[in-house]
Scaffold this motif. Structure first.
Motif, PDB file in Angstrom:
ATOM      1  N   ARG A  93       0.828  -1.195  -0.038  1.00  0.00           N
ATOM      2  CA  ARG A  93      -0.015   0.149   0.099  1.00  0.00           C
ATOM      3  C   ARG A  93       0.845   1.139   0.006  1.00  0.00           C
ATOM      4  NH1 ARG A  93      -3.782   1.579  -1.958  1.00  0.00           N
ATOM      5  NH2 ARG A  93      -4.974   3.394  -1.172  1.00  0.00           N
ATOM      6  N   GLU A  96       2.779   1.806  -3.440  1.00  0.00           N
ATOM      7  CA  GLU A  96       1.358   2.178  -4.563  1.00  0.00           C
ATOM      8  C   GLU A  96       1.320   3.639  -4.304  1.00  0.00           C
ATOM      9  OE1 GLU A  96      -2.185  -0.027  -3.892  1.00  0.00           O
ATOM     10  OE2 GLU A  96      -1.218  -1.750  -4.785  1.00  0.00           O
TER      11      GLU A  96
ATOM     12  N   SER B 295      -9.360   4.425  -6.295  1.00  0.00           N
ATOM     13  CA  SER B 295      -9.020   3.286  -5.360  1.00  0.00           C
ATOM     14  C   SER B 295     -10.245   2.668  -4.777  1.00  0.00           C
ATOM     15  CB  SER B 295      -7.839   3.429  -4.329  1.00  0.00           C
ATOM     16  OG  SER B 295      -8.512   4.498  -3.509  1.00  0.00           O
ATOM     17  N   SER B 298     -12.226   0.773  -7.877  1.00  0.00           N
ATOM     18  CA  SER B 298     -11.396  -0.366  -8.257  1.00  0.00           C
ATOM     19  C   SER B 298     -12.013  -1.498  -7.514  1.00  0.00           C
ATOM     20  CB  SER B 298     -10.174  -0.110  -8.354  1.00  0.00           C
ATOM     21  OG  SER B 298      -9.621   0.232  -6.912  1.00  0.00           O
TER      22      SER B 298
END
Lengths: 258, 303
Positions: A93, A96, B295, B298
């Motif tokens: 995470r 990302e 996010s 998705s």
């Protein structure tokens, strides 16, 4: 009847889109083949390109920047993304978010910052651009590799290789890299496409790369500049299209095999 | 004998050549160090330096005067123009992009989908100087469209149209904005499952009701996210704008370019950094909601 109408509607949309995409390209090709003021066509402007003094030299500079960018990109991203998938899941995470940050900052702003504060060894070499290109491409290259790795049972393959006594370098080179080759190619092509066409960073950091040279050359000869534009567009498109159309296919077949 | 040890420990040990530092490494992700360092040196450090300089006077003292300049012309005007250009260009890209993506979805052919995805990927990356010249050849004063229209008696340039204008930029930007839209909105459209449409119909919903209660609420977040992305891409475009305008439109990226390029006196460098800082703020305002929405959406799109 109703569905036919709708299909007609969407076909018209696609047709108009096609015209919008291909017409400017056609116009540019036609324009680039004009012979000055006469109403004839030919390849004069394309010959003109090769007669320009900076052509080969600047193309070579851009090629070298691109090679370094590709190497740096793969050296940093492939081991990192592999590790994230194998045992660093809890950092995924964080990475990302970190890798998407360059998308948030406009390249003009990044260039301004780079002009202020890059390591002094890199400041006086054109290769500083390679490092910046790796950053700018990172949101895309990270995702390309991440998606590629998600489709494979990497942990199983890695454990198998380790059990058979392979070293970690060997696992990386002989197991992981061949397995995820399509996504490595994806990352590679993204990097190449960006590096070949990049103008903003090169211009603002005061380096003459091929795209910058094209812009400068265009000020003397508008038809020649259009020829250069058409040439570089076709080259970039061929590269990108080849990769997305066939590269995508490859990655599917590999996934089916695995 | 080698065992299939927990890869968690093993991979970390690997990059330290052996396993001597296991205890220490299990709390510190050594394999991430190269990436962290790279981003620190080539991304965070430059952005930090730029931000610091935006708040510095030429003598190096802290000041807000550079930032205050952003709210005065010509810089205020440039921000206004760039933001307007971003908004209009996003709209001009988003609506046709959505229609095209829907048309492709409706055709349902996988080959067409793949073909369009490839072309979009290519066009979305087409920018800068070549793009500007392509449109000059079509819509420039001597361009194909303009001379064809002239031969049938319509003189667009005589009517006040010029490619070297705000409208011209919007037309040219559409060439990469529409494909970006097609790429980012397509997953949302594909995720709208036909089962939902069928179940709505079975429960007696009309087509309009389906779109009003199911389709649009599901698509709207994605649409807004895509709009924000398009805004940011037009707002910060530099190369195409530089090639196409001849200093006749005040845009923030171009002003930064000329302030930083050394075409001006040295004492305006910090103003350039302040402009870049302002650009980052505007871009953040668009991109952070974009990333957040993407996010979130998705998640259901993958299921």
């Amino acid at each position: 009847m109703a569905t036919e109408m709708k299909n007609l509607g969407s076909k018209i949309i696609l047709l108009v889109t096609g015209i919008f995409i291909f017409f400017p390209l056609y116009a540019a090709t036609e324009f680039s083949m004009r012979n000055g003021a006469e109403k004839t066509h030919g390849l004069n402007a394309y010959r003109w390109i090769f007669q320009q003094s900076g052509f080969a030299e600047n193309l070579a500079i851009t090629a070298r920047i691109t090679v370094l960018a590709v190497v740096l990109n793969l050296l940093i991203m492939v081991p990192t993304v592999t590790w994230l998938h194998l045992s660093g899941q809890r950092y995924k995470r964080l990475i990302e978010i970190l890798t998407i940050l360059p998308l948030i900052i406009p390249v003009v702003a990044l260039a301004t910052g780079a002009q202020l504060a890059l390591p002094s060894i890199l400041e006086n070499t054109v290769y500083e651009l390679s490092f910046m290109y790796v950053v700018v491409a990172m949101p895309y290259t990270y995702r390309a590799l991440d998606i590629g790795l998600s489709g494979h049972p990497l942990a199983t393959l890695t454990n198998a290789a380790r059990n058979l006594g392979a070293s970690w370098i060997r696992v990386l080179m002989n197991v992981i890299v061949p397995t995820i080759r399509p996504s490595i190619f994806a990352a590679l092509f993204l990097m190449v496409a960006l590096s070949l066409g990049e103008f903003t960073l090169a211009q603002l950091l005061h380096w003459t790369t091929f795209p910058v040279w094209v812009t400068n050359a265009s000020q003397q000869n508008i038809i020649g500049a259009t020829a250069l534009a058409v040439g570089s567009l076709f080259f970039a498109w061929l590269l990108l299209f080849g990769f997305t159309f066939f590269g995508g296919k490859n990655s599917n077949t590999v996934q089916e095999e695995a | 004998m080698k065992q299939a040890t927990n890869p968690n420990v093993d991979m970390k040990g690997a990059s330290s050549k052996g396993g001597a530092f296991h205890g220490f490494l299990s709390s510190f992700p050594l394999p991430l160090v190269p990436l962290f360092l790279f981003l620190l040196i080539f991304f965070l450090w430059p952005i930090g330096a730029l931000t610091g300089n935006a708040f510095k006077s030429n003598e190096g003292a802290f000041t807000l005067s550079n930032i205050q300049m952003l709210f005065q012309d010509p810089y205020r005007l440039a921000f206004k123009n760039s933001i307007t250009l971003g908004l209009i260009s996003a709209l001009v890209g988003a609506i046709p992009g959505l229609l095209i993506a829907m048309a492709i979805e409706k055709q349902g052919s996988q080959t067409l989908k793949k073909f369009v995805a490839s072309i979009s990927g290519v066009l979305a990356n087409t920018g800068g100087v070549p793009l500007a010249f392509m449109f000059l050849a079509a819509f420039g004063p001597a361009g194909l469209v303009i001379s064809a229209l002239k031969s049938i008696g319509i003189d667009l340039y005589g009517m006040g149209f010029t490619l070297f204008s705000f409208t011209g930029l919007v037309i040219v930007y559409a060439y990469f904005q529409i494909p970006i839209m097609v790429i980012v909105i397509s997953p949302a459209l594909t995720a709208l499952r036909s089962e939902w449409k069928d179940s709505a119909a079975n429960l007696g919903a009309s087509k309009a009701q389906y779109w009003l209660r199911v389709g649009i609420p599901l698509l709207l977040p994605s649409f807004i996210a895509c709009f924000l992305l398009l805004f940011a891409s037009a707002f910060s475009a530099f190369a195409t704008a530089r090639a196409l305008t001849v200093g006749n439109i005040a845009l923030v990226p171009l002003q930064i370019g000329s302030l930083i390029d050394g075409n001006v006196t040295v004492n305006q460098f910090n103003l350039g950094y302040a402009l870049a800082f302002g650009m980052i703020i505007v871009s953040l305002l668009a991109m952070i909601p974009y990333i957040w929405i993407q996010s979130r959406t998705s998640k259901w799109q993958q299921k």
